[in-house]
Design a protein around this motif. Structure first.
Motif, mmCIF file in Angstrom:
data_model
loop_
_atom_site.group_PDB
_atom_site.id
_atom_site.type_symbol
_atom_site.label_atom_id
_atom_site.label_comp_id
_atom_site.label_asym_id
_atom_site.label_seq_id
_atom_site.Cartn_x
_atom_site.Cartn_y
_atom_site.Cartn_z
ATOM 1 N N HIS A 184 1.008 -1.231 0.004
ATOM 2 C CA HIS A 184 0.148 -0.020 -0.083
ATOM 3 C C HIS A 184 0.855 1.202 0.068
ATOM 4 N N PRO A 232 -4.091 0.554 -1.552
ATOM 5 C CA PRO A 232 -3.358 -0.376 -2.307
ATOM 6 C C PRO A 232 -2.625 0.282 -3.496
ATOM 7 N N SER A 238 -6.879 1.517 -6.514
ATOM 8 C CA SER A 238 -5.629 1.491 -6.307
ATOM 9 C C SER A 238 -4.778 2.642 -6.925
#
Length: 438
Positions: A184, A232, A238
């Protein structure tokens, strides 16, 4: 004691702090820093604008005599303000009383004051724009990017998670080393102040928990908030998929609709500010013979989810200072004892920080977590000599992190057992409590 100059690498937070400690023992100190003097230019946007400070960090500031000057820069945060998807907010207090708070502080302003405080001792000289490129621990030599070579008697590495000194220590000692990426990353954004001041409650750490990712906000002295989006690096939602203005709008409309109106420069900041990596560093030992030692992120970089990165680094300095006293300036004993006693604590807070990420981004909004926190406070009130919540031990005590971790594991077993019997957390069987903790 000798008066040879001790060299520190890095004028970040822990470097000037450790240097000031050393001057209390009569040492002269040279600090070499790769960046230019931050007091003469603005810190770059998008990188750790503010930090959380608690008792471990405060202890160090008191001991070097700068706490009274820095205290006015600290904004108290009494708990986590949880922001639900529907806009509802709930404050979850950090501790059982009003004194149990953590503080938001500007990294840049704190760093500037620590640099100046170290120079004001008259025993610290800081050389900016000196980027260390090579360390030779066999011949005690340092080489910098400007072809300057320096000799040393002892060196303390405060040069962060990419430490050059650490690489040489690993080569010399066959130290156990691991860098574990979290998978992350983070991106910083800004909630500006309104014409009336803070636009949301200032005395809290704000969290928008969304399962696999989260947004947090900490207050600043100028009435703004520094926000950090953690998510992430890869996957459906993400940093690799949020690349355009439309992606950003969609993300915030879906998961943070109440924040859209709070960050007028959202798109510009999101596209401009860098994505920071998150990783944990495990190392053992932290020293080489009597000539070199690592502190702070150079020894134990951790993820930021317990608000202990700076506090752990400052506590390194406090412990190293006490070892200087206890071992009468015998550096071989000092460095050896530092690794022997303290590495285990660095590993413990690293593990707890990773565990706390899941709690912050997901668990805080679950009924089971809320019942657990209620039960923790009740146990602390009814069994004050036996039970202190792990968060409180980390943030409001100076117990070694390894002890906190071990005790916390026992307490989690107790909490799970009690919640099995009564999921509401209302019923407490003292016999069970005495079985799990003493």
């Amino acid at each position: 004691m000798d008066n040879n100059k001790t060299i520190l690498i890095g004028a970040g937070l822990s470097g000037p702090l450790m240097a000031t400690y050393l001057t209390q023992h009569g040492y002269n100190v040279d600090i070499y820093e790769k960046r230019s003097d931050m007091r003469l230019k603005n810190i770059s946007a998008g990188r750790s604008i503010n930090l959380a400070i608690s008792i471990r960090g405060i202890r160090a500031l008191i001991e070097i005599g700068v706490y009274d000057e820095i205290k006015p820069l600290m904004i108290p945060m009494k708990g986590r303000m949880i922001h639900d998807l529907d806009g509802k907010t709930t404050l979850q207090p950090y501790g059982k009383n009003k004194k149990e708070v953590i503080y938001s502080i500007s990294r840049a302003e704190l760093n500037k004051k620590l640099i100046t405080a170290s120079e004001n001792t008259g025993k610290v000289q800081i050389f900016f724009e000196h980027d260390l490129t090579n360390v030779d621990l066999t011949n005690n030599k340092l080489i910098f990017n400007n072809n300057i070579e320096k000799s040393f008697d002892r060196i303390i590495g405060c040069d962060g998670s990419s430490s050059v000194l650490r690489n040489e220590i690993i080569n010399k000692t066959n130290a156990k080393f691991a860098k574990k990426p979290l998978g992350h990353g983070y991106k910083e954004l800004t909630i500006p102040p309104s014409s009336n001041g803070f636009i949301i409650q200032p005395n809290a750490l704000h969290i928008w928990p969304r399962g696999n990712f989260m947004l947090i906000a900490l207050p600043n002295m100028d009435k703004s908030f520094t926000c950090t989006l953690f998510m992430p690096m890869k996957g459906d939602t993400s940093f690799e998929t949020i690349l355009t203005a439309n992606n950003i709008t969609s993300l915030f409309k879906t998961y943070f609709p109440d924040v859209l109106k709070l960050i007028p420069s959202l798109h510009n900041e999101f596209l401009k500010n860098p994505v920071g990596d998150l990783a944990t560093i495990y190392l053992n030992p932290w020293h080489y013979d009597e000539s070199a030692v690592l502190i702070g992120d150079a020894a134990h970089a951790i993820v930021p989810f317990f608000g202990q990165g700076m506090n752990a680094s400052f506590q390194d300095c406090t412990i190293l200072n006490q070892l200087i006293i206890d071992n009468d300036n015998n550096w071989k004993k000092i460095f050896s004892a530092f690794s022997k006693q303290h590495v285990i604590n660095g590993h413990a807070i690293a593990d707890m920080a990773i565990e706390n990420y899941e709690e912050m981004r997901d668990s805080v909004n679950k009924s089971t977590y809320k019942a657990q926190r209620k039960l923790e406070f009740t146990l602390e009130q009814e069994f004050p000599n036996k039970f202190v919540p792990r968060y409180s031990m980390v943030s409001f005590s100076e117990k070694p992190y390894s002890e906190v971790y071990e005790r916390g594991e026992k307490q989690y077993k107790l909490l799970n057992k009690l919640l099995e019997l009564d999921p509401t957390g209302e019923t407490i069987d003292s016999t069970i409590v005495n079985t799990f903790i003493n």
